[in-house]
Design an enzyme around this catalytic site. Structure first.
Site, mmCIF file in Angstrom:
data_model
loop_
_atom_site.group_PDB
_atom_site.id
_atom_site.type_symbol
_atom_site.label_atom_id
_atom_site.label_comp_id
_atom_site.label_asym_id
_atom_site.label_seq_id
_atom_site.Cartn_x
_atom_site.Cartn_y
_atom_site.Cartn_z
ATOM 1 N NE ARG A 262 12.290 0.775 -1.162
ATOM 2 C CZ ARG A 262 11.041 0.338 -1.115
ATOM 3 N NH1 ARG A 262 10.236 0.712 -0.164
ATOM 4 N NH2 ARG A 262 10.606 -0.489 -2.052
ATOM 5 N N GLY B 252 7.275 -3.975 -6.272
ATOM 6 C CA GLY B 252 6.169 -3.816 -7.219
ATOM 7 C C GLY B 252 6.609 -3.119 -8.501
HETATM 8 O O1 LIG Z 1 7.621 -0.399 -0.725
HETATM 9 C C1 LIG Z 1 7.091 -0.227 -1.813
HETATM 10 O O2 LIG Z 1 6.594 -1.260 -2.540
HETATM 11 P P1 LIG Z 1 7.424 -2.645 -2.770
HETATM 12 O O3 LIG Z 1 7.506 -3.334 -1.431
HETATM 13 O O4 LIG Z 1 6.581 -3.402 -3.762
HETATM 14 O O5 LIG Z 1 8.777 -2.266 -3.299
HETATM 15 C C2 LIG Z 1 7.020 1.140 -2.437
HETATM 16 O O6 LIG Z 1 7.465 2.126 -1.542
HETATM 17 C C3 LIG Z 1 5.586 1.414 -2.896
HETATM 18 O O7 LIG Z 1 4.709 1.406 -1.794
HETATM 19 P P2 LIG Z 1 3.159 1.104 -2.024
HETATM 20 O O8 LIG Z 1 3.038 -0.321 -2.514
HETATM 21 O O9 LIG Z 1 2.501 1.338 -0.688
HETATM 22 O O10 LIG Z 1 2.670 2.076 -3.081
#
Ligand SMILES: O=C(OP(=O)(O)O)[C@H](O)COP(=O)(O)O
Ligand SMILES: Nc1ncnc2c1ncn2[C@@H]1O[C@H](COP(=O)(O)OP(=O)(O)O)[C@@H](O)[C@H]1O
Length: 393
Positions: free
Chosen positions: A36, A373
């Site tokens: 990232r 997400g």
């Molecule tokens: O790692 C994240 O989510 P993801 O694992 O769903 O991609 C993002 O940084 C969002 O974090 P959050 O689900 O604690 O808001």
């Protein structure tokens, strides 16, 4: 996209508040996967080369509005500094005087990283005062945090409403790849949905049924569908209250002419453990006291064939409990099929991205999303608040 791009901004000598998603895995105070951070470099380097003063902000983990020592961003600042070959000034404060002072001391092109924004209780509440405090630090706002774009927080939406707000390059790339895939797909278009819970994937399955030619189901959520077909599933994962919905999905697929593909065999185990006794069985032969922890070899082959002839493939969610070597074959087989196909492959973040990385196949995919997400909500057809808040062109 009808939103302002970082390219549309004149940032020379300007203070830019740039939200990134540096929510990276860490162990013993070290970043263990910097994907990232690397993904945000094009925007950071561009801003730096343009002579902006860059104030980066990110969350890390879920500290719930309190300072959690292990969730400080110092190791992230260090890794960013190593990657970019330039000092990154890290502040212990999230906003306010200490940050203002740091800004006053740096030159054009320099980079500051403020502390974990989720140490502030106002962040997740999209608090007005915190949004204003962020806006007070800068002249313009850039959002490059695609992975957090589904969150309406102070640093993702609140501040965007107070400054000229543009999308960074990573944000633009993610939206463009996922958007093109869903709006104007090359066909055959195949979606592969796995993972654990039907509940979490209802909206995405429903939305994708409107778009795809083949919808492949794997992982723990498959067994609610197998049960809905009337088969015994033993101790496999089941969401009893979703059986009717599973039937409705299968009917909808039929009505729409979508090829709805379920496992034809499975690897079953006598307990949920790496050293469990295991065997391969046809899907109508799952023993009562056993549980299906992976798709079987016939299923893997069938899925690989569909992938091979598809022009576009979107994958979200593992095919089995891939964290255990004994039940990783199905996920590996699907990852390999994606790596080999001539079709365009999109990995929808989260566990599938981790799996592909673990198998050393990330480079073989056309696009690996940095958002789990976020990409899921995008695939559900939802408007991402972090994008909606950006300034229209
Ligand atoms: O790692 C994240 O989510 P993801 O694992 O769903 O991609 C993002 O940084 C969002 O974090 P959050 O689900 O604690 O808001
Ligand atoms: N057959 C299965 N039985 C139980 N868990 C499974 C099975 N297949 C996959 N999983 C688990 O699903 C998890 C991934 O689910 P994920 O896609 O992240 O989201 P969700 O839990 O929301 O569906 C992994 O940890 C994996 O071990």
């Amino acid at each position: 996209m009808n939103k302002m791009s970082v390219k549309d901004l004149d940032v020379k000598g300007k203070k830019v508040f740039c939200r990134v998603d540096f929510n990276v895995p860490m162990k013993d105070g070290e970043v263990t996967d910097d994907t990232r951070i690397k993904a945000a470099l094009p925007t950071i380097e561009y801003l730096s080369n343009q002579g902006a003063i860059i104030i980066l902000a990110s969350h890390l983990g879920r500290p719930k509005g309190k300072v959690v020592e292990e969730l400080r961003l110092d190791p992230v600042a260090k890794r960013l500094s190593d990657l970019i070959g330039k000092e990154v000034v890290k502040t212990d404060a999230v906003y306010g005087e200490e940050v203002q002072e740091a800004i006053s001391k740096v030159s054009e092109g320099d980079i500051i990283l403020v502390e974990n924004v989720r140490f502030e209780a106002g962040e997740e509440k999209n608090d007005e005062a915190l949004s204003q405090a962020f806006a007070d630090l800068a002249d313009v706002y850039v959002n490059d945090a695609f992975g957090a774009a589904h969150r309406a927080h102070a640093s993702t939406t609140g501040v965007a409403e107070k400054l000229p707000a543009a999308a960074g390059f990573l944000m633009e790339k993610e939206l463009s790849v996922l958007g093109k895939a869903l709006e104007n797909p090359e066909r055959p278009f195949t979606a592969i949905i796995g993972g654990a819970k039907v509940k979490d994937k209802i909206d995405v399955i429903d939305h994708l049924l409107e778009k795809v030619d083949h919808l492949i189901i794997g992982g723990g959520l498959a067994y609610t569908f197998i049960k809905a077909q009337g088969y015994e599933i033993g101790n496999s994962l089941l969401e009893e209250d979703k059986i009717d919905l599973a039937k409705q999905f299968m009917q909808k697929a039929k009505d729409k002419g979508v090829d709805f593909v379920l496992p034809v065999d499975a690897v079953v185990a006598d307990k949920f453990a790496e050293d469990a006794n295991k065997k391969e069985v046809d899907i109508d032969q799952i023993p009562a006291d056993w549980e299906a922890l992976d798709i079987g070899p016939k299923t893997s082959e069938k899925y690989a064939e569909i992938v091979a002839k598809s022009k576009l493939i979107i994958w979200n969610g593992p095919m089995g409990v891939f964290e255990m070597e004994a039940f990783a074959d199905g996920t590996k087989a699907v990852a390999n099929a994606l790596a080999k196909t001539e079709g365009y492959t999109v990995i929808g973040g989260g566990d599938s991205a981790a799996a592909v990385e673990k198998f050393g196949l990330s480079d073989k995919m056309d696009h690996v999303s940095t958002g789990g997400g976020a990409s899921l909500e995008f695939m559900e057809g939802k408007v991402l608040p972090g994008v909606a808040a950006l300034t229209d062109k």
